[in-house]
Design a protein around this motif. Sequence first.
Motif, PDB file in Angstrom:
ATOM      1  N   TRP A 192       2.928  70.152  95.331  1.00 11.99           N
ATOM      2  CA  TRP A 192       3.638  70.801  96.437  1.00 11.99           C
ATOM      3  C   TRP A 192       2.655  71.298  97.497  1.00 11.99           C
ATOM      4  O   TRP A 192       2.879  71.127  98.700  1.00 11.99           O
ATOM      5  CB  TRP A 192       4.455  71.966  95.878  1.00 11.99           C
ATOM      6  N   ALA A 193       1.546  71.882  97.054  1.00  7.27           N
ATOM      7  CA  ALA A 193       0.555  72.388  97.999  1.00  7.27           C
ATOM      8  C   ALA A 193      -0.079  71.262  98.811  1.00  7.27           C
ATOM      9  O   ALA A 193      -0.578  71.490  99.921  1.00  7.27           O
ATOM     10  CB  ALA A 193      -0.525  73.165  97.253  1.00  7.27           C
ATOM     11  N   ALA A 194      -0.049  70.040  98.276  1.00  2.19           N
ATOM     12  CA  ALA A 194      -0.645  68.901  98.974  1.00  2.19           C
ATOM     13  C   ALA A 194       0.312  68.255  99.976  1.00  2.19           C
ATOM     14  O   ALA A 194      -0.092  67.354 100.723  1.00  2.19           O
ATOM     15  CB  ALA A 194      -1.116  67.859  97.964  1.00  2.19           C
ATOM     16  N   PHE A 195       1.565  68.684 100.025  1.00  2.00           N
ATOM     17  CA  PHE A 195       2.543  68.100 100.945  1.00  2.00           C
ATOM     18  C   PHE A 195       2.040  68.038 102.394  1.00  2.00           C
ATOM     19  O   PHE A 195       2.121  66.985 103.039  1.00  2.00           O
ATOM     20  CB  PHE A 195       3.857  68.876 100.891  1.00  2.00           C
ATOM     21  N   PRO A 196       1.560  69.157 102.966  1.00  2.00           N
ATOM     22  CA  PRO A 196       1.130  69.097 104.377  1.00  2.00           C
ATOM     23  C   PRO A 196       0.028  68.076 104.625  1.00  2.00           C
ATOM     24  O   PRO A 196      -0.058  67.506 105.720  1.00  2.00           O
ATOM     25  CB  PRO A 196       0.638  70.524 104.648  1.00  2.00           C
ATOM     26  N   PHE A 197      -0.811  67.823 103.620  1.00  2.00           N
ATOM     27  CA  PHE A 197      -1.897  66.870 103.797  1.00  2.00           C
ATOM     28  C   PHE A 197      -1.405  65.434 103.611  1.00  2.00           C
ATOM     29  O   PHE A 197      -1.920  64.516 104.237  1.00  2.00           O
ATOM     30  CB  PHE A 197      -3.033  67.191 102.834  1.00  2.00           C
ATOM     31  N   GLY A 198      -0.393  65.267 102.769  1.00  2.00           N
ATOM     32  CA  GLY A 198       0.250  63.960 102.674  1.00  2.00           C
ATOM     33  C   GLY A 198       0.933  63.583 103.981  1.00  2.00           C
ATOM     34  O   GLY A 198       1.042  62.398 104.328  1.00  2.00           O
ATOM     35  N   MET A 199       1.368  64.594 104.738  1.00  2.00           N
ATOM     36  CA  MET A 199       2.016  64.355 106.028  1.00  2.00           C
ATOM     37  C   MET A 199       1.049  63.823 107.064  1.00  2.00           C
ATOM     38  O   MET A 199       1.460  63.173 108.034  1.00  2.00           O
ATOM     39  CB  MET A 199       2.646  65.656 106.548  1.00  2.00           C
ATOM     40  N   TRP A 200      -0.247  64.098 106.913  1.00  2.00           N
ATOM     41  CA  TRP A 200      -1.219  63.724 107.943  1.00  2.00           C
ATOM     42  C   TRP A 200      -1.303  62.212 108.154  1.00  2.00           C
ATOM     43  O   TRP A 200      -1.750  61.754 109.188  1.00  2.00           O
ATOM     44  CB  TRP A 200      -2.609  64.269 107.582  1.00  2.00           C
ATOM     45  N   PHE A 201      -0.850  61.441 107.166  1.00  2.00           N
ATOM     46  CA  PHE A 201      -0.846  59.986 107.315  1.00  2.00           C
ATOM     47  C   PHE A 201       0.292  59.504 108.214  1.00  2.00           C
ATOM     48  O   PHE A 201       0.315  58.330 108.601  1.00  2.00           O
ATOM     49  CB  PHE A 201      -0.719  59.313 105.951  1.00  2.00           C
ATOM     50  N   PHE A 202       1.246  60.404 108.523  1.00  2.00           N
ATOM     51  CA  PHE A 202       2.437  59.983 109.274  1.00  2.00           C
ATOM     52  C   PHE A 202       2.825  60.958 110.396  1.00  2.00           C
ATOM     53  O   PHE A 202       3.717  60.662 111.191  1.00  2.00           O
ATOM     54  CB  PHE A 202       3.630  59.851 108.316  1.00  2.00           C
ATOM     55  N   LEU A 203       2.165  62.102 110.467  1.00  2.00           N
ATOM     56  CA  LEU A 203       2.564  63.167 111.381  1.00  2.00           C
ATOM     57  C   LEU A 203       2.505  62.714 112.840  1.00  2.00           C
ATOM     58  O   LEU A 203       1.448  62.352 113.347  1.00  2.00           O
ATOM     59  CB  LEU A 203       1.643  64.382 111.191  1.00  2.00           C
TER      60      LEU A 203
ATOM     61  N   VAL B 190      -0.614  59.018 115.223  1.00  2.00           N
ATOM     62  CA  VAL B 190      -0.941  59.359 113.837  1.00  2.00           C
ATOM     63  C   VAL B 190      -2.353  58.976 113.422  1.00  2.00           C
ATOM     64  O   VAL B 190      -2.924  59.598 112.529  1.00  2.00           O
ATOM     65  CB  VAL B 190       0.066  58.663 112.882  1.00  2.00           C
ATOM     66  N   VAL B 191      -2.937  57.957 114.066  1.00  2.00           N
ATOM     67  CA  VAL B 191      -4.095  57.268 113.495  1.00  2.00           C
ATOM     68  C   VAL B 191      -5.284  58.193 113.239  1.00  2.00           C
ATOM     69  O   VAL B 191      -6.065  57.959 112.293  1.00  2.00           O
ATOM     70  CB  VAL B 191      -4.505  56.086 114.399  1.00  2.00           C
ATOM     71  N   SER B 192      -5.441  59.255 113.998  1.00  2.00           N
ATOM     72  CA  SER B 192      -6.571  60.159 113.747  1.00  2.00           C
ATOM     73  C   SER B 192      -6.485  60.795 112.360  1.00  2.00           C
ATOM     74  O   SER B 192      -7.502  61.136 111.759  1.00  2.00           O
ATOM     75  CB  SER B 192      -6.633  61.259 114.811  1.00  2.00           C
ATOM     76  N   GLY B 193      -5.261  60.953 111.844  1.00  2.00           N
ATOM     77  CA  GLY B 193      -5.085  61.539 110.524  1.00  2.00           C
ATOM     78  C   GLY B 193      -5.644  60.688 109.402  1.00  2.00           C
ATOM     79  O   GLY B 193      -5.926  61.200 108.308  1.00  2.00           O
ATOM     80  N   ASP B 194      -5.833  59.378 109.653  1.00  2.00           N
ATOM     81  CA  ASP B 194      -6.438  58.520 108.634  1.00  2.00           C
ATOM     82  C   ASP B 194      -7.931  58.773 108.518  1.00  2.00           C
ATOM     83  O   ASP B 194      -8.527  58.513 107.468  1.00  2.00           O
ATOM     84  CB  ASP B 194      -6.196  57.049 108.977  1.00  2.00           C
ATOM     85  N   PHE B 195      -8.553  59.244 109.596  1.00  2.00           N
ATOM     86  CA  PHE B 195      -9.997  59.417 109.609  1.00  2.00           C
ATOM     87  C   PHE B 195     -10.452  60.750 109.029  1.00  2.00           C
ATOM     88  O   PHE B 195     -11.585  60.870 108.577  1.00  2.00           O
ATOM     89  CB  PHE B 195     -10.531  59.263 111.040  1.00  2.00           C
TER      90      PHE B 195
END
Length: 482
Positions: free
Chosen positions: A222-233, A44-49
């Motif tokens: 709702w549109a921001a859901f996929p980007f909120g996932m980037w912290f945990f994907l 996941v860690v790359s999603g934080d950057f």
Amino acid sequence: MTLKPLKSPSPGSGDGQDAYFARRALRRGSAGWLLLTGLGVAYVVSGDFSGWNFGLAEGGFGGLAIAMLLMGVMYACMVFSLAELSSILPTAGGGYGFARRALGPWGGFLTGTAILIEYVLAPAAISIFIGDYVESLGLFALTSGWPVYLACFVVFIGIHLWGVGEALRFSFVVTGIAVTALLVFAIGAFTEFDASGLNDIPVDPEAFGANSWLPMGLLGIWAAFPFGMWFFLGVEGVPLAAEETRDPARTLPRAIIWSMGVLVVLALLTFLASTGARGSAAIQDAGNPLVAALQPDGEPTTLSRIVNYAGLAGLIASFFSLIYAGSRQLFALSRAGYLPRFLSLTSRRKAPYLGLLVPGAVGFGLAASTGDGAGMLNVAVFGATISYALMSLSHIVLRRREPGLSRPYRTPGGTATSSVALVLACAALVATFLVDVTAAVIALLVYGAALAYFGVYSKDRLVARAPEEEFAALAAAEAELR
């Protein structure tokens, strides 16, 4: 549908049942809970950057904050469910194995294919981001393009072929560098924190429910859901290491939960420090938001340079670990006959070499031919949300249909917890269409082609002695005795 054992061996062929599995064996006991926790964070860690900040353009600070909170709840609920499921069936199949027991062969294949889409597309996308970082940092006088992508796949697949223990230790070290840099970044950025910049994105007056905190209105959440996932994907990939883990029934739940705990802390620190240091508007479109947050006048600082190099380490950690996850998912599906069986062959070092090389070749081809990292990540997110819904449903079905099943670890809240994950996963699936319809349609077409292959060919060629199939057969036998 019947499970057909392999044909008896022909003279001198060595293709009997025992020989079949002997040629498809992973190295047992290579990892403990600490290495697996590092693996979960590495996914996941790359999603934080980078990447998450594009959610600011979709929903503003408030919209992305709520989306991140809801997606964090979804992942937390799913992680607790997966901890229970992985203690029941600790095999390399991970989520596919859980769904196979709960939802039958079709459910298992639907889940496994969705996971495979995620873990084949995500490394391809990240290789492109690595290329962009290499170019921006001026490393080795290279420019972003196919030579960089090729080097990524060749070098890091080579380490995986060397052995799983060595691979996980390498991943742990690189992940440690990235996490340390995130903590240092947060300390530096919080010294410049200014709450007035959090809600500085202009408000869309036509958006329903819009205000300074929700500039794109309620739909922006709702549109921001996929980007909120980037912290945990990707954290859901920890169970794929089950067959290479010491005492998996105890180790996997511990590693999954610790991974999620670390990721929650990193998500909060990264999100608040970045937006507070420069303001949401300044970083919403930045390819490197953490560096942008540390350079108010655009001039590099010592800290921004450190974070920039650490961002490359984070990308490498995620790329490396996602290759591992994809190879194990492909290995398990192939070993059980859902995909061509030759893909599950392992080397003398017990590495699924074709499971590494074939997805690597596909990923490199996609990266070199398209160069569209964002689009491929959107396809990966689509596959991920399908698998989340099916894995959560599997937990609910097994709890209700087989309450007496031995569960070394039990999910807090039971089916209520997995039901929350199921509802939020379905909402996130729909949200992918709000962000990138083209990527969602491409994912559906790939999914449909895979299902056609299973329905026409492989559903009648499953391997009865594969761990996931034996687990399902045991359930059928127990049902007949009731």
